[in-house]
Scaffold this motif. Sequence first.
Motif, PDB file in Angstrom:
ATOM      1  N   HIS A 250       0.831  -1.209   0.000  1.00  0.00           N
ATOM      2  CA  HIS A 250       0.000   0.000   0.000  1.00  0.00           C
ATOM      3  C   HIS A 250       0.870   1.267   0.000  1.00  0.00           C
ATOM      4  O   HIS A 250       0.467   2.294   0.533  1.00  0.00           O
ATOM      5  CB  HIS A 250      -0.923   0.013   1.225  1.00  0.00           C
ATOM      6  CG  HIS A 250      -1.739  -1.240   1.383  1.00  0.00           C
ATOM      7  ND1 HIS A 250      -2.762  -1.571   0.536  1.00  0.00           N
ATOM      8  CD2 HIS A 250      -1.658  -2.243   2.300  1.00  0.00           C
ATOM      9  CE1 HIS A 250      -3.295  -2.721   0.913  1.00  0.00           C
ATOM     10  NE2 HIS A 250      -2.640  -3.149   1.977  1.00  0.00           N
ATOM     11  N   LEU A 253      -0.652   4.508  -1.359  1.00  0.00           N
ATOM     12  CA  LEU A 253      -1.605   5.137  -0.445  1.00  0.00           C
ATOM     13  C   LEU A 253      -0.882   5.871   0.679  1.00  0.00           C
ATOM     14  O   LEU A 253      -1.285   6.969   1.075  1.00  0.00           O
ATOM     15  CB  LEU A 253      -2.538   4.079   0.154  1.00  0.00           C
ATOM     16  CG  LEU A 253      -3.814   3.739  -0.619  1.00  0.00           C
ATOM     17  CD1 LEU A 253      -4.627   2.710   0.141  1.00  0.00           C
ATOM     18  CD2 LEU A 253      -4.634   4.992  -0.860  1.00  0.00           C
ATOM     19  N   LEU A 272      -3.735   3.997   8.503  1.00  0.00           N
ATOM     20  CA  LEU A 272      -4.190   3.074   7.469  1.00  0.00           C
ATOM     21  C   LEU A 272      -4.590   1.724   8.062  1.00  0.00           C
ATOM     22  O   LEU A 272      -5.595   1.127   7.641  1.00  0.00           O
ATOM     23  CB  LEU A 272      -3.097   2.887   6.417  1.00  0.00           C
ATOM     24  CG  LEU A 272      -3.535   2.333   5.064  1.00  0.00           C
ATOM     25  CD1 LEU A 272      -4.506   3.281   4.381  1.00  0.00           C
ATOM     26  CD2 LEU A 272      -2.325   2.096   4.172  1.00  0.00           C
ATOM     27  N   THR A 277      -8.273   0.111   3.910  1.00  0.00           N
ATOM     28  CA  THR A 277      -8.048   0.694   2.582  1.00  0.00           C
ATOM     29  C   THR A 277      -9.321   0.737   1.737  1.00  0.00           C
ATOM     30  O   THR A 277      -9.285   1.255   0.623  1.00  0.00           O
ATOM     31  CB  THR A 277      -6.991  -0.123   1.826  1.00  0.00           C
ATOM     32  OG1 THR A 277      -7.438  -1.485   1.708  1.00  0.00           O
ATOM     33  CG2 THR A 277      -5.661  -0.106   2.568  1.00  0.00           C
ATOM     34  N   ASP A 278     -10.425   0.202   2.250  1.00  0.00           N
ATOM     35  CA  ASP A 278     -11.691   0.176   1.504  1.00  0.00           C
ATOM     36  C   ASP A 278     -12.681   1.113   2.190  1.00  0.00           C
ATOM     37  O   ASP A 278     -13.259   0.777   3.225  1.00  0.00           O
ATOM     38  CB  ASP A 278     -12.244  -1.247   1.452  1.00  0.00           C
ATOM     39  CG  ASP A 278     -13.525  -1.336   0.636  1.00  0.00           C
ATOM     40  OD1 ASP A 278     -13.823  -0.368  -0.096  1.00  0.00           O
ATOM     41  OD2 ASP A 278     -14.235  -2.356   0.739  1.00  0.00           O
ATOM     42  N   ILE A 367      -8.134   8.248  -0.001  1.00  0.00           N
ATOM     43  CA  ILE A 367      -8.110   6.786  -0.137  1.00  0.00           C
ATOM     44  C   ILE A 367      -9.162   6.335  -1.146  1.00  0.00           C
ATOM     45  O   ILE A 367      -8.920   5.452  -1.977  1.00  0.00           O
ATOM     46  CB  ILE A 367      -8.346   6.115   1.232  1.00  0.00           C
ATOM     47  CG1 ILE A 367      -7.184   6.431   2.181  1.00  0.00           C
ATOM     48  CG2 ILE A 367      -8.489   4.608   1.082  1.00  0.00           C
ATOM     49  CD1 ILE A 367      -7.360   5.867   3.576  1.00  0.00           C
TER      50      ILE A 367
END
Length: 404
Positions: A250, A253, A272, A277-278, A367
């Motif tokens: 990631h 991100l 995070l 991440t969703d 994100i």
Amino acid sequence: MELTPIFNSVVALDIHHAKITACALIADADGEVRVELKEFGGFKRDRRALAEWVASFAPEVVVMESTGIYWKSPYAALERVGIAALVVNARHVKQVPGRKTDIADAQWLAILARSGLLTGSFVPPQNLRELRLVSRQMQKFTGILAGEKNRLHKVLTDGGIRLSAVVSDIHGTSARAMIKGLLAGETPQQVLSYASKRLKATQEELLDALDGELSDTHRFVLREILTHIEELEARIEVFRHHLLSALQPHESLLHALQTIPGLDAPGAAMLLVEIGTDMDAFGSPEKLAAWAGVCPGNNESAGKRKSARARKGNPYVRRILCEAAHAASRTRCALAEKFKVLLVRRGRKRAIFALAHKILKIVFVLIHRGDYYRDATVNYEAISVERNAPRWIRMLRKYHYIPA
């Protein structure tokens, strides 16, 4: 209150430290509802048996209620057999009226789940759940480190050393070297050689600050505290390196989050692993802020807004965001301008809290879109690449984005 069933087969789990009570409600083809209650222990073999027992019903919904962290092991056992359970908030369950005293907790949960009255809490993927252990332990070490640094300052003051009066950070390179020199028995004149030329204090001011009455007891306590501080700093660095290495998939991100003023690499990584991440799991920035507990309280009646406390949420996310808000308030950006406006009207603490709310909403958007932060006060078209390129390259080398 009459509850209308929506699902035909549900399983509910009431989880405690050493006991798990399970209830299955299964509707037959003729409409008869079969109730099965069973208790399991809290050990690994019991959790495996629980997962097999739940899977045997092929339930449409599995819900569990738990206090603290007891839900994690049963959740993982169910996850291994392909069952995604809903972890429900006990506060939400208590708000549903109609509870009978002769019904077990697990059975009441099953009745509510069968009627579609329960919603699951946010549970991140397994890899991020495991990294939460690293992140939260690192935050715990950071808190202990801050306490030890304050204690070192207090013992130095007790010994007549007023170094903090002339040096902005007594844990900087020069200040720590001077403290170690004093503990080694050197005189104030001798430890002045460790002082950096960048210090604003004059030689006379430093001499006065270093001239104290350190006894053998003071030196003993200071040595032990300083040793503990250095051990904690080394352990925090190990945790930081492990966390950032595990989040390499990631990396894009993390870089995007670091474009937000106030967020550095460890802060972005800790944030995070807490929120995932969703962002579809939350749906909107407002729901994410409500889950984290950084949204303003809502207490309105008859068109009048009354004072309301902020709701409880994720304390780790709140801490990270408030630290980022403190850092952002000292920069030159749109967030700092917002802080200054709120500072006059609402006071420092509420202004920081509002800034934390703003930062989390920005995090959601970055994100969700896979984008980076653009400050409203910066004219990016007017920035000269030729003039700033050498400075940018130096900073990239300093933080090891490109080889030195």
